[in-house]
Design a protein around this motif. Structure first.
Motif, PDB file in Angstrom:
ATOM      1  N   ILE A 145       0.731  -1.152   0.000  1.00  0.00           N
ATOM      2  CA  ILE A 145       0.064   0.071   0.011  1.00  0.00           C
ATOM      3  C   ILE A 145       0.788   1.210   0.093  1.00  0.00           C
ATOM      4  O   ILE A 145       0.349   2.222  -0.225  1.00  0.00           O
ATOM      5  N   ALA A 146       2.193   1.126   0.204  1.00  0.00           N
ATOM      6  CA  ALA A 146       3.058   2.232   0.061  1.00  0.00           C
ATOM      7  C   ALA A 146       4.423   2.030  -0.067  1.00  0.00           C
ATOM      8  O   ALA A 146       4.812   0.865  -0.230  1.00  0.00           O
ATOM      9  N   VAL A 147       5.447   2.802  -0.386  1.00  0.00           N
ATOM     10  CA  VAL A 147       6.806   2.503  -0.744  1.00  0.00           C
ATOM     11  C   VAL A 147       7.434   3.665  -0.125  1.00  0.00           C
ATOM     12  O   VAL A 147       7.006   4.860  -0.142  1.00  0.00           O
ATOM     13  N   GLY A 148       8.678   3.685   0.230  1.00  0.00           N
ATOM     14  CA  GLY A 148       9.552   4.501   0.953  1.00  0.00           C
ATOM     15  C   GLY A 148      10.983   3.936   0.909  1.00  0.00           C
ATOM     16  O   GLY A 148      11.436   2.950   0.548  1.00  0.00           O
ATOM     17  N   SER A 149      11.736   4.919   1.756  1.00  0.00           N
ATOM     18  CA  SER A 149      13.297   4.380   1.809  1.00  0.00           C
ATOM     19  C   SER A 149      13.466   4.239   3.547  1.00  0.00           C
ATOM     20  O   SER A 149      12.834   5.204   4.125  1.00  0.00           O
ATOM     21  N   THR A 150      14.303   3.540   3.983  1.00  0.00           N
ATOM     22  CA  THR A 150      14.613   3.305   5.306  1.00  0.00           C
ATOM     23  C   THR A 150      15.387   4.423   5.822  1.00  0.00           C
ATOM     24  O   THR A 150      16.202   4.983   5.086  1.00  0.00           O
ATOM     25  N   THR A 151      15.345   4.872   7.053  1.00  0.00           N
ATOM     26  CA  THR A 151      15.859   6.043   7.668  1.00  0.00           C
ATOM     27  C   THR A 151      17.144   5.605   8.407  1.00  0.00           C
ATOM     28  O   THR A 151      17.948   6.391   8.868  1.00  0.00           O
ATOM     29  N   MET A 152      17.204   4.191   8.445  1.00  0.00           N
ATOM     30  CA  MET A 152      18.506   3.601   9.383  1.00  0.00           C
ATOM     31  C   MET A 152      18.843   2.377   9.119  1.00  0.00           C
ATOM     32  O   MET A 152      17.842   1.653   8.576  1.00  0.00           O
ATOM     33  N   SER A 153      19.717   1.807   9.492  1.00  0.00           N
ATOM     34  CA  SER A 153      20.067   0.437   9.234  1.00  0.00           C
ATOM     35  C   SER A 153      19.724  -0.502  10.595  1.00  0.00           C
ATOM     36  O   SER A 153      19.196   0.122  11.511  1.00  0.00           O
ATOM     37  N   THR A 154      19.549  -1.796  10.249  1.00  0.00           N
ATOM     38  CA  THR A 154      18.979  -2.922  11.298  1.00  0.00           C
ATOM     39  C   THR A 154      19.798  -2.571  12.694  1.00  0.00           C
ATOM     40  O   THR A 154      19.344  -2.520  13.700  1.00  0.00           O
ATOM     41  N   ALA A 155      21.325  -2.309  12.417  1.00  0.00           N
ATOM     42  CA  ALA A 155      21.943  -2.360  13.671  1.00  0.00           C
ATOM     43  C   ALA A 155      21.577  -1.016  14.621  1.00  0.00           C
ATOM     44  O   ALA A 155      21.553  -0.905  15.785  1.00  0.00           O
ATOM     45  N   GLU A 156      21.586  -0.168  13.723  1.00  0.00           N
ATOM     46  CA  GLU A 156      21.236   1.317  14.354  1.00  0.00           C
ATOM     47  C   GLU A 156      19.709   1.104  14.730  1.00  0.00           C
ATOM     48  O   GLU A 156      19.318   2.007  15.935  1.00  0.00           O
TER      49      GLU A 156
END
Length: 590
Positions: A145-156
């Protein structure tokens, strides 16, 4: 990204090299998509178009269909698939599953996705880096229903305790990119039923006609002002979804008339299908006839001698294509000429125009138009758009009237805000309307929906669709939406939400322009030796030729005049010796 309406500054087709470059970029950025998936979204034999917006966003899609990809900065480094593309290829992007379908109400209301709103699987948080494209899904529905970009990594994210913003949403279902799709292209019923209406919680956020309409729009209104930080962190009230079994019969009957808020009557759908069939049956001779008609229409109405020489690509995109009949798609490759340069050379051999090859740009350039050619003189341009009635409802100016008679009328074009109102009453969203005609449309909608308050006939109760048309985007964040409006304020408010245009008619010549009417500018300057000169500009707005006007003023005021081209602007400036500003104003009014 698409919360505010932005008009595209240009539309053009991609060349073969640009198509290959686009597909390479998509293949590198989305390794999960196979070559077959990319060909399904951008068919090899289909025309790929790009729309460029003032905010640098590039929108790519198949001509006559949905947009499939958009580039945030226009450089190819941040390209994303649209929701339309993800519905066809759901596994193109990795996706976050929402913690409860009710969170989807906030996502399609424009909020970013927070970590507390994500359903973490048993094996733990998936691995990702900052800036990666991810999709958003609701539980039990495979279609994002939506698309975007991650703001941080998994570790962060783990270091932050799974708090904060997870995904910066760039595009979501029912945003202005969705609503700006023009036309009545409707996918097959099974496609919509499987994708849109599978999840009952998500269904509560989708606008469907009649009995289902209220819940969908109300949820959108309630969430228009929700801050992105509240998703997943604030207490979410329990929703009361309508079961799918109660809505299956209505969906099957009405699915072909609903797409992203656009409601289409059966007659319009039938006309559209007929038009599509006609386009598929056009022969090369028919395409040639349409090309000749559009060229003559452009030469009569939009191509001026002062604009020459003109590149052939500019003539095609800015003059010929806008003159094609409604519902007809012109493709030069389907004509007998196959190429634009060969078609222009054929018209040059016939004596209608004069063209030359630019050896540096490898492009055919239009140098002159033979306005004494038999084809030009015998052609009668179509003036349907210029013969709109004025706001008082009077008839259009007849060609037999005096050529000096000037008439200026304000007209309006439906925008994305009011398109649902026009569509619901069967009015054409591509036409231009006077203020009186536009007011009649909204009052027809009120009469159709029986929205007049029973206890007070002068008050109109706002349903979700009408409230959106009048106030969406104009109400401050956190403020409540009005529930009713007085009839005397309704017409002006509705017209103000439309795109302003104006039509200027002088004798048999007419022109339609965007925006409000620009006034003529007159000013006086003092030169050397206490001499005054009067400057006049903006006369092109009222279809006055600068050279002819300068010659007339020279005789009128017995002084010297000159004409210069304004730097960096389209138009000319008439310079008159002497301080004749008052006399000049009176003469122009007369």
């Amino acid at each position: 990204m698409f919360k505010k309406a932005i008009e595209a500054k240009s539309h053009q087709r991609l060349s073969g090299a640009d198509r290959k470059k686009l597909k390479r970029t998509i293949r590198d950025r989305f390794p999960r998509a196979s070559d077959a998936d990319i060909d399904a979204l951008l068919p090899p034999k289909a025309e790929i178009t790009v729309s460029k917006f003032v905010n640098r966003v590039h929108l790519y899609g198949v001509e006559g269909s949905f947009p499939m990809f958009f580039d945030v900065d226009g450089r190819g480094s941040e390209i994303f698939p649209t929701v339309f593309a993800l519905w066809k290829v759901p596994e193109m992007l990795p996706s976050f599953i929402l913690k409860g379908g009710e969170v989807s109400q906030f996502i399609i209301g424009g909020a970013d996705l927070m970590f507390p709103g994500i359903n973490i699987p048993a094996e733990g948080l998936p691995s990702f880096l900052a800036g990666e494209p991810w999709a958003v899904k609701v539980p039990g529905n495979p279609s994002p229903i939506a698309v975007g970009s991650t703001t941080m990594s998994t570790a962060e994210a783990l270091k932050a305790g799974m708090r904060g913003k997870a995904l910066r949403i760039t595009h979501y279902y029912r945003d202005l990119l969705w609503e700006s799709v023009e036309g009545h292209y409707v996918p097959n019923a099974g496609f919509l039923e499987d994708v849109v209406f599978e999840d009952p919680v998500f269904l509560s956020s989708v606008q469907v006609p009649d009995s289902c309409e209220g819940s969908g729009d109300s949820s959108n209104h309630e969430n228009d002002g929700v801050d992105s930080k509240e998703v997943g962190e604030s207490a979410i009230s329990d929703s009361h979804p309508t079961s799918k079994t109660q809505l299956d019969s209505d969906i099957v009957e009405q699915v072909t008339t609903v797409l992203g808020g656009f409601k289409v009557t059966d007659n319009i759908a039938a006309d559209e299908s007929t038009t599509v069939e006609e386009q598929h049956t056009l022969s090369a001779e028919d395409v040639d006839a349409y090309l000749d008609k559009c060229l003559l229409q452009a030469l009569h109405t939009t191509v001026n001698d002062k604009d020459l020489p003109m590149p052939g690509s500019t003539l095609w995109s800015n003059h010929v294509l806008p003159c094609r009949p409604s519902g007809i798609t012109l493709d030069i490759k389907k004509s007998s000429h196959k190429k634009l340069s060969k078609w222009l050379q054929a018209k040059s051999s016939a004596g209608l125009i004069s063209v030359k090859e630019d050896k540096y740009k490898t492009e055919t350039v239009l140098f002159s138009v033979n306005r004494r050619h038999l084809d030009y003189l015998s052609f009668k341009p179509d003036r349907r758009q210029e013969q709109k009635v004025d706001k008082g409802g009077d008839q259009a100016v007849k060609e037999t009237q005096s050529p000096k008679l000037l008439e200026v009328s304000e007209i309006y074009k439906p925008s994305v805000h009011v398109n649902p109102i026009f569509a619901s009453v069967g009015a054409d969203t591509g036409k231009l309307y006077s203020a009186l005609e536009a007011s009649d449309v909204v009052f027809k909608y009120i009469e159709k929906g029986n929205l007049v308050k029973p206890m007070s006939k002068s008050i109109v109760v706002l349903d979700p669709t009408l409230c959106d048309a009048l106030f969406k985007g104009a109400i401050k964040k956190g403020s409540a939406y009005p529930t009713e409006i007085h009839k005397k304020d309704l017409g002006s408010k509705f017209v103000s939400r439309m795109q302003a245009h104006h039509i200027v008619t002088r004798g048999s010549e007419s022109v339609v322009r965007k925006g409000s009417v620009r006034t003529i500018q007159i000013l006086t300057e003092r030169r050397h030796g206490n001499k005054k000169v009067t400057k006049l500009s903006g006369m092109e707005t009222f279809l006055m030729d600068a050279d002819a006007l300068a010659s007339e003023l020279q005789k009128k005021f017995a002084c010297s005049t000159s004409v210069t081209e304004l730097p960096g602007k389209k138009g000319h400036e008439v310079l008159i010796q002497g301080g004749v500003i008052d006399d000049l104003g009176r003469h122009l009014v007369e």
